[in-house]
Design an enzyme around this catalytic site. Structure first.
Site, PDB file in Angstrom:
ATOM      1  N   ARG A 100       0.878  -1.171   0.000  1.00  0.00           N
ATOM      2  CA  ARG A 100       0.000   0.000   0.000  1.00  0.00           C
ATOM      3  C   ARG A 100       0.915   1.221   0.000  1.00  0.00           C
ATOM      4  O   ARG A 100       1.486   1.580   1.042  1.00  0.00           O
ATOM      5  CB  ARG A 100      -0.908  -0.035   1.232  1.00  0.00           C
ATOM      6  CG  ARG A 100      -1.898   1.130   1.351  1.00  0.00           C
ATOM      7  CD  ARG A 100      -2.765   0.915   2.576  1.00  0.00           C
ATOM      8  NE  ARG A 100      -3.555   2.084   2.912  1.00  0.00           N
ATOM      9  CZ  ARG A 100      -4.780   2.345   2.465  1.00  0.00           C
ATOM     10  NH1 ARG A 100      -5.347   1.515   1.626  1.00  0.00           N
ATOM     11  NH2 ARG A 100      -5.429   3.423   2.841  1.00  0.00           N
ATOM     12  N   HIS A 127      -6.294   1.528  -7.571  1.00  0.00           N
ATOM     13  CA  HIS A 127      -6.769   0.764  -6.409  1.00  0.00           C
ATOM     14  C   HIS A 127      -7.528  -0.466  -6.926  1.00  0.00           C
ATOM     15  O   HIS A 127      -8.755  -0.567  -6.782  1.00  0.00           O
ATOM     16  CB  HIS A 127      -7.682   1.638  -5.550  1.00  0.00           C
ATOM     17  CG  HIS A 127      -7.837   1.167  -4.143  1.00  0.00           C
ATOM     18  ND1 HIS A 127      -7.397  -0.069  -3.700  1.00  0.00           N
ATOM     19  CD2 HIS A 127      -8.421   1.762  -3.048  1.00  0.00           C
ATOM     20  CE1 HIS A 127      -7.678  -0.206  -2.426  1.00  0.00           C
ATOM     21  NE2 HIS A 127      -8.301   0.892  -1.996  1.00  0.00           N
ATOM     22  N   GLN A 130      -9.926  -2.665  -4.610  1.00  0.00           N
ATOM     23  CA  GLN A 130     -11.189  -2.006  -4.293  1.00  0.00           C
ATOM     24  C   GLN A 130     -12.170  -2.129  -5.461  1.00  0.00           C
ATOM     25  O   GLN A 130     -13.349  -2.431  -5.272  1.00  0.00           O
ATOM     26  CB  GLN A 130     -10.948  -0.536  -3.963  1.00  0.00           C
ATOM     27  CG  GLN A 130     -12.204   0.217  -3.548  1.00  0.00           C
ATOM     28  CD  GLN A 130     -12.775  -0.290  -2.242  1.00  0.00           C
ATOM     29  OE1 GLN A 130     -12.095  -0.284  -1.225  1.00  0.00           O
ATOM     30  NE2 GLN A 130     -14.023  -0.727  -2.254  1.00  0.00           N
ATOM     31  N   ASP A 213     -16.348   8.883  -3.095  1.00  0.00           N
ATOM     32  CA  ASP A 213     -15.156   8.702  -2.275  1.00  0.00           C
ATOM     33  C   ASP A 213     -14.883  10.039  -1.591  1.00  0.00           C
ATOM     34  O   ASP A 213     -15.499  11.060  -1.941  1.00  0.00           O
ATOM     35  CB  ASP A 213     -13.977   8.270  -3.163  1.00  0.00           C
ATOM     36  CG  ASP A 213     -12.739   7.845  -2.376  1.00  0.00           C
ATOM     37  OD1 ASP A 213     -12.831   7.722  -1.139  1.00  0.00           O
ATOM     38  OD2 ASP A 213     -11.690   7.644  -3.009  1.00  0.00           O
ATOM     39  N   CYS A 253     -16.013   3.508  -0.700  1.00  0.00           N
ATOM     40  CA  CYS A 253     -14.897   2.634  -0.334  1.00  0.00           C
ATOM     41  C   CYS A 253     -14.456   2.822   1.112  1.00  0.00           C
ATOM     42  O   CYS A 253     -13.666   2.018   1.616  1.00  0.00           O
ATOM     43  CB  CYS A 253     -13.730   2.827  -1.286  1.00  0.00           C
ATOM     44  SG  CYS A 253     -13.213   4.539  -1.509  1.00  0.00           S
ATOM     45  N   ARG A 281     -14.097  -6.845   0.706  1.00  0.00           N
ATOM     46  CA  ARG A 281     -12.666  -6.655   0.505  1.00  0.00           C
ATOM     47  C   ARG A 281     -11.913  -7.922   0.926  1.00  0.00           C
ATOM     48  O   ARG A 281     -11.012  -8.389   0.218  1.00  0.00           O
ATOM     49  CB  ARG A 281     -12.156  -5.461   1.325  1.00  0.00           C
ATOM     50  CG  ARG A 281     -12.424  -4.085   0.736  1.00  0.00           C
ATOM     51  CD  ARG A 281     -11.551  -3.777  -0.485  1.00  0.00           C
ATOM     52  NE  ARG A 281     -10.130  -3.847  -0.197  1.00  0.00           N
ATOM     53  CZ  ARG A 281      -9.407  -2.844   0.305  1.00  0.00           C
ATOM     54  NH1 ARG A 281      -9.972  -1.689   0.601  1.00  0.00           N
ATOM     55  NH2 ARG A 281      -8.109  -2.982   0.494  1.00  0.00           N
TER      56      ARG A 281
END
Length: 295
Positions: A100, A127, A130, A213, A253, A281
Site C-alpha cells: 500500500r 486501487h 477495491q 469517495d 470505499c 474486501r
C-alpha cells in the site's frame, strides 16, 4: 496472472474466475481453511490503513496462512534502501507481497524485481482490489449494469473505469472541471462504455449504483478547504440518489466523511451497501491471494 498491480493485468475471464472463486469461498469457508498452510504474505505499508490491513491479515488467517505487517517508516526503506533490493529479499522469505504505497512507480518496481506475486493494495494512481470488490458486490446484488461515480477523478475512479470496461459495465464519472480522471486511463478505456462529465445528475440518471469517495485524499490535507469548495454541488444526497434507478445502491470505499461527499441519510440509509463492500474486501482478496500463490 503473475501479479495484480493494475486491473489491466486481468482479462474478463480472470475476473469472472475470481468472482466464482470468491462465491465458493464465502459459501464453503472450511474448504479453503488450509490452502495457505505454511504460506506467508508480507504487507508493506507506506500509508495508514484500516480495511486493507484488517482484510488481508484476517483473510490470510482464514486461509491457514500468516501475514506480516511491514511498515516502511520503521524499516531500512526509510533510510534509503532501494525498493528493488527489498523486493528481492522479500521474495526469498515470503510467498506473496501486498503493498500500500503512494508512488505507483514504486509498485511497478516492486513487482519487476519480485519472484513472488505482488498485489497492489493501493497507490495514488490505482486501487485494483477495491474496484474488484465493488464489482463483485454489484454482482452479488444483481446491480452489475450502470455505475455512476461522483467525486474526484482519483485512484478509485481509475480502477473502477478499467474494471467496468473489462466487464462491459456502463461507467459514468462526474467530477468538477479540472479534476477529471487521468488522460492515460481515459485513453485505455476509450473503446468502452465509459463517460466523463462535470454534471453529477447526468452521470447518476438511471444508474443502478451510485458511488463516491472522500473529496480530500491522504496527502492533500493542506488543500482541504480549497478542494471542498470546488466540490460544491457534488455531494451525494437523497435528491441525487433519487435520480438513479429506483433499486439503485449507494457505494463508498470508506472512510466516509458524512456531511462532505455524502449525507448521513444516504450513507446509513436503506440503499447503502458500504459495509457489504467493506466485508467483501476480505473475500475477494482471499481469492486473489489463493489464485496468485497457487497458480
Amino acid at each position: 496472472m503473475q501479479h495484480l498491480v493494475d486491473i489491466d493485468d486481468l482479462s474478463r475471464d480472470d475476473i469472472e474466475q475470481l468472482f466464482d472463486l470468491t462465491d465458493r469461498m464465502k459459501e464453503n469457508p472450511d474448504e479453503f481453511s488450509s490452502v495457505m498452510d505454511n504460506k506467508t504474505l508480507v504487507m508493506l505499508f507506506a500509508k495508514p490503513s484500516t480495511r486493507t490491513r484488517l482484510s488481508f491479515e484476517t483473510g490470510m488467517t482464514q486461509l491457514g496462512g500468516h501475514a506480516i505487517f511491514f511498515e516502511m517508516g520503521s524499516s531500512q526503506l526509510s533510510r534509503g534502501e532501494p525498493i528493488s533490493d527489498v523486493s528481492q529479499v522479500m521474495s526469498r522469505y515470503e510467498d506473496a507481497i501486498m503493498a500500500r504505497l503512494f508512488d505507483h512507480e514504486e509498485m511497478i518496481e516492486l513487482a519487476e524485481h519480485a519472484d513472488v506475486p505482488v498485489i497492489n493494495g493501493l497507490t495514488d494512481f490505482l486501487h485494483p482490489c477495491q474496484a474488484l470488490t465493488d464489482l463483485y458486490t454489484l454482482h452479488e446484488k444483481d446491480r452489475l449494469d450502470t455505475l455512476a461515480f461522483v467525486g474526484d477523478g482519483n485512484n478509485v475512479a481509475h480502477s473502477l473505469m478499467q474494471a467496468c470496461a473489462k466487464m462491459d459495465v456502463s461507467c459514468r464519472i462526474a467530477t468538477p472541471e479540472g479534476m477529471e480522471p487521468d488522460e492515460e486511463i481515459q485513453e485505455r478505456v476509450a473503446d468502452a462504455d465509459v463517460t466523463v462529465t462535470n454534471d453529477p445528475y447526468e452521470a447518476v440518471d438511471g444508474a443502478t449504483a451510485v458511488y463516491t469517495d472522500v473529496f480530500v485524499s491522504m496527502g492533500e490535507e493542506e488543500q482541504r478547504e480549497e478542494k471542498l469548495a470546488e466540490f460544491d454541488g457534488y455531494q451525494v444526497d437523497q435528491d441525487l440518489m433519487d435520480a438513479a434507478a429506483d433499486d439503485a445502491v449507494f457505494m463508498h470505499c470508506l472512510p466516509a466523511h458524512r456531511g462532505e461527499e455524502v449525507t448521513a441519510e444516504v450513507a446509513d440509509g436503506p440503499q447503502s451497501v458500504i459495509f457489504d463492500q467493506a466485508e467483501n474486501r476480505m473475500h475477494i482478496q482471499k481469492a486473489i491471494v489463493h489464485a496468485l500463490v497457487e497458480e
